[in-house]
Design an enzyme around this catalytic site. Structure first.
Site, PDB file in Angstrom:
ATOM      1  CG  HIS A  15      -0.491  14.784   1.048  1.00  0.00           C
ATOM      2  ND1 HIS A  15      -1.397  14.596   0.158  1.00  0.00           N
ATOM      3  CD2 HIS A  15      -1.477  14.339   1.359  1.00  0.00           C
ATOM      4  CE1 HIS A  15      -2.191  14.212   0.048  1.00  0.00           C
ATOM      5  NE2 HIS A  15      -1.972  13.548   1.126  1.00  0.00           N
ATOM      6  CG  ASP A  69      -3.168   4.497   3.325  1.00  0.00           C
ATOM      7  OD1 ASP A  69      -2.808   5.149   2.015  1.00  0.00           O
ATOM      8  OD2 ASP A  69      -3.404   5.142   3.826  1.00  0.00           O
ATOM      9  CG  ASN A  84     -10.187   8.937   4.682  1.00  0.00           C
ATOM     10  OD1 ASN A  84     -11.056   8.357   5.690  1.00  0.00           O
ATOM     11  ND2 ASN A  84     -10.350   9.061   3.273  1.00  0.00           N
ATOM     12  CG  HIS A 104      -6.181   2.073   4.857  1.00  0.00           C
ATOM     13  ND1 HIS A 104      -7.955   1.946   4.457  1.00  0.00           N
ATOM     14  CD2 HIS A 104      -6.482   2.699   3.730  1.00  0.00           C
ATOM     15  CE1 HIS A 104      -8.479   2.495   3.796  1.00  0.00           C
ATOM     16  NE2 HIS A 104      -8.198   2.925   3.011  1.00  0.00           N
ATOM     17  CG  HIS A 137      -1.702   0.778   1.071  1.00  0.00           C
ATOM     18  ND1 HIS A 137      -3.280   0.609   1.772  1.00  0.00           N
ATOM     19  CD2 HIS A 137      -2.121   2.130  -0.179  1.00  0.00           C
ATOM     20  CE1 HIS A 137      -3.960   2.029   1.298  1.00  0.00           C
ATOM     21  NE2 HIS A 137      -3.325   2.145   0.347  1.00  0.00           N
ATOM     22  CG  HIS A 169     -10.392   3.483   0.828  1.00  0.00           C
ATOM     23  ND1 HIS A 169      -9.464   4.732   0.922  1.00  0.00           N
ATOM     24  CD2 HIS A 169     -11.612   4.199   0.778  1.00  0.00           C
ATOM     25  CE1 HIS A 169     -10.191   5.364   1.717  1.00  0.00           C
ATOM     26  NE2 HIS A 169     -11.172   5.698   1.751  1.00  0.00           N
ATOM     27  CG  LEU A 199       4.398   4.300  -6.329  1.00  0.00           C
ATOM     28  CD1 LEU A 199       4.520   2.978  -7.644  1.00  0.00           C
ATOM     29  CD2 LEU A 199       5.672   4.147  -5.781  1.00  0.00           C
ATOM     30  NE  ARG A 200       0.060  11.178  -3.040  1.00  0.00           N
ATOM     31  CZ  ARG A 200      -0.904  10.648  -2.539  1.00  0.00           C
ATOM     32  NH1 ARG A 200      -1.646   9.990  -2.818  1.00  0.00           N
ATOM     33  NH2 ARG A 200      -0.813  10.869  -0.618  1.00  0.00           N
ATOM     34  CG  ASP A 235      -6.085   3.297  -1.496  1.00  0.00           C
ATOM     35  OD1 ASP A 235      -7.175   2.770  -0.055  1.00  0.00           O
ATOM     36  OD2 ASP A 235      -4.844   4.258  -1.140  1.00  0.00           O
TER      37      ASP A 235
HETATM   38 ZN   LIG Z   1      -7.513   4.482   1.457  1.00  0.00          ZN
END
Ligand SMILES: [Zn+2]
Length: 472
Positions: free
Chosen positions: A353, A349, A322, A276, A81, A200, A84-85, A173
């Site tokens: 950011h 996760d 979240n 998660h 999880h 998710h 990688l953006r 997700d």
């Molecule tokens: Zn998620």
């Protein structure tokens, strides 16, 4: 290197480096899934673990890594999880930067989520990310494909194309799959591919504008809460759908249809993996469903295992996550469930950011924390050292089990196996600072935290991908 056990080939990619000849003298080899627990020398050669033994004669041309004497060697960690953006949000992270964070945390493989911009919902996009990894990643990278077109939860994504591109799993997700029929169709479609669906759980009509766990602390802080029912409601529904799909598959088998060779109960592989988990009630639902033999698995994040909503009183935006950090009772239930195997594995996760997305009023900040660099030390120091979790179970939950869920060959300490491993100084205590974060972003929920266990070396495919000078 790591190959799928069934279905269309799972593709994992990293940049190739010249294979090294390395000797780790007098290290503690520890691989509980393969009954390895002893002090010995370990020789890496030709991309594999060439030898494990005592007082090994050193072949010429082998570099002896004396500085890691006395450290522990584990099968490399696998994170199922990671965000990688890429594509589209490279200002937060990319394959190369995420792979540096992963290697620094002892991870030899990470799997990227599909909720990028644009989302990875077609085969060529998944191939593109994996091609990037083949050029620049320090660790093996797998890619998740979206379940729905645009992760909008309406129409099915190009699942066949995604599977052919070698995705590790399918997931929306970041968002739930609200449409029950879409989920059922996806499960039917994926039968025989060996690819699980990662879910998710979030009822968005309940989470709505909430920014933290709904409870005593949200009331006190005047912040809008997210009730546990936002997670347990969808979980209960999805378990019904999994049960329905499993019964359907059984019936088809009874009627003489060809049995699928991947996924489902037949192969002992999970069909659906819940991401998660955050609530005590979720643990209860999972335990009951597993008791009935449903083909499911689930994960928990390091932050949900060690932090609670009480910490949010600091208004530290890095604690805005979240699903939200829940109460102490939930945290303890999650730890107990990981310890007894009800929760199968740890997923970080890892959610980078940028400062402009986090350094704003708590209510406006984006959800998420980075986690690859700190996962092991946070869990070892907080849970294993005090005796709440065994080291066996932690290594299993960070390496062997996530590999099994994804259908890849698990990293292992065995002569002849690919050299995918990490070396850890278990005694070193350290405080997490931004200097320890190797990705592009610094939004860690663990900054300032005292942790124990330092990854000092990570080897992937027989080459050093990360190493750190050891403190005396
Ligand atoms: Zn998620």
């Amino acid at each position: 290197m790591i190959s799928p056990t069934s279905g269309p080939a799972l593709r994992l990619a990293c940049r190739s480096l010249p294979q090294e000849r390395l000797l780790l003298p007098s290290v503690h080899l520890f691989d509980p899934a393969h009954h390895v627990d002893r002090i010995a020398d370990l020789l890496i050669e030709g991309g594999t673990i060439a030898k494990m033994g005592d007082g090994m004669a050193v072949p010429s041309g082998v570099e002896i890594l004396n500085e890691f004497r006395g450290c522990w060697v584990f099968p490399g960690f696998v994170d199922m999880h990671t965000h990688l953006r890429t594509p589209g949000q490279e200002y937060k992270e990319d394959v190369v930067s995420a792979s540096r964070a992963a290697a620094a945390g002892g991870f030899v493989a990470v799997v990227g989520m599909a909720n990028t911009d644009p989302p990875v919902d077609v085969g060529p996009l998944a191939s593109w990310v994996l091609d990037q990894a083949a050029v620049g990643s320090e660790v093996l990278v797998g890619q998740v494909g979206a379940v729905s077109h645009g992760v909008q939860g309406e129409h099915m994504a190009e699942l066949r194309e995604l599977c052919e591109a070698g995705v590790a799993a399918l997931s929306d997700d970041g968002r739930p799959v609200n449409n029950a029929d879409l989920l059922l169709q996806a499960l039917r479609y994926l039968r025989g591919t060996g690819r699980p669906v990662l879910l998710h759980l979030e009822d968005r009509s309940l989470s709505a504008t909430g920014v933290m766990h709904e409870g005593r602390w949200s009331a006190r802080l005047g912040l809008r809460g997210i009730p546990t029912a936002a997670e347990t409601g969808p979980l209960a529904r999805d378990l019904e759908i999994v049960a329905y799909a499993a019964r359907e598959e059984e019936r088809q088998t009874d009627e003489g249809h060809e049995r699928s060779n991947g996924g489902g109960e037949g192969s002992g592989r999970p069909l659906v993996h819940f991401q998660h988990l955050s609530c005590a009630e979720s643990v209860g639902l999972i335990r009951a469903a597993k008791g009935q033999g449903l083909p499911i698995s689930c994960e928990v994040t390091p932050h949900h295992l060690v932090l609670t909503d009480e910490a949010v009183q600091s208004f530290d935006q890095n604690l805005k996550i979240n699903p939200p950090l829940r109460c102490e009772e939930a945290r303890r239930a999650l730890v107990a469930a990981l310890a007894d195997g009800t929760i199968d594995c740890v997923g970080t996760d890892h959610a980078p950011h940028a400062p402009h997305e986090k350094e704003v009023p708590f209510a406006d900040a984006l959800f998420g924390t980075v986690g690859l660099e700190t996962a092991f030390a946070v869990l070892y120091g907080t849970l294993v050292v005090p005796g709440d979790l065994s080291l066996d179970r932690l290594i299993d939950a960070m390496s062997t089990t996530p590999s099994r869920v994804l259908g890849m060959e698990a990293p292992r300490l065995e002569v002849g196996a690919p050299a995918h491993l990490c070396v850890v100084d278990l005694d070193e205590e350290w405080t997490v600072t931004t200097a320890d974060l190797m990705g592009k972003c610094r939004n860690s929920a663990f900054l300032g935290r005292r942790v124990q266990g330092r990854v000092v070396l990570t080897v992937v495919a027989g080459a050093r991908r990360f190493s750190r000078e050891r403190k005396e």
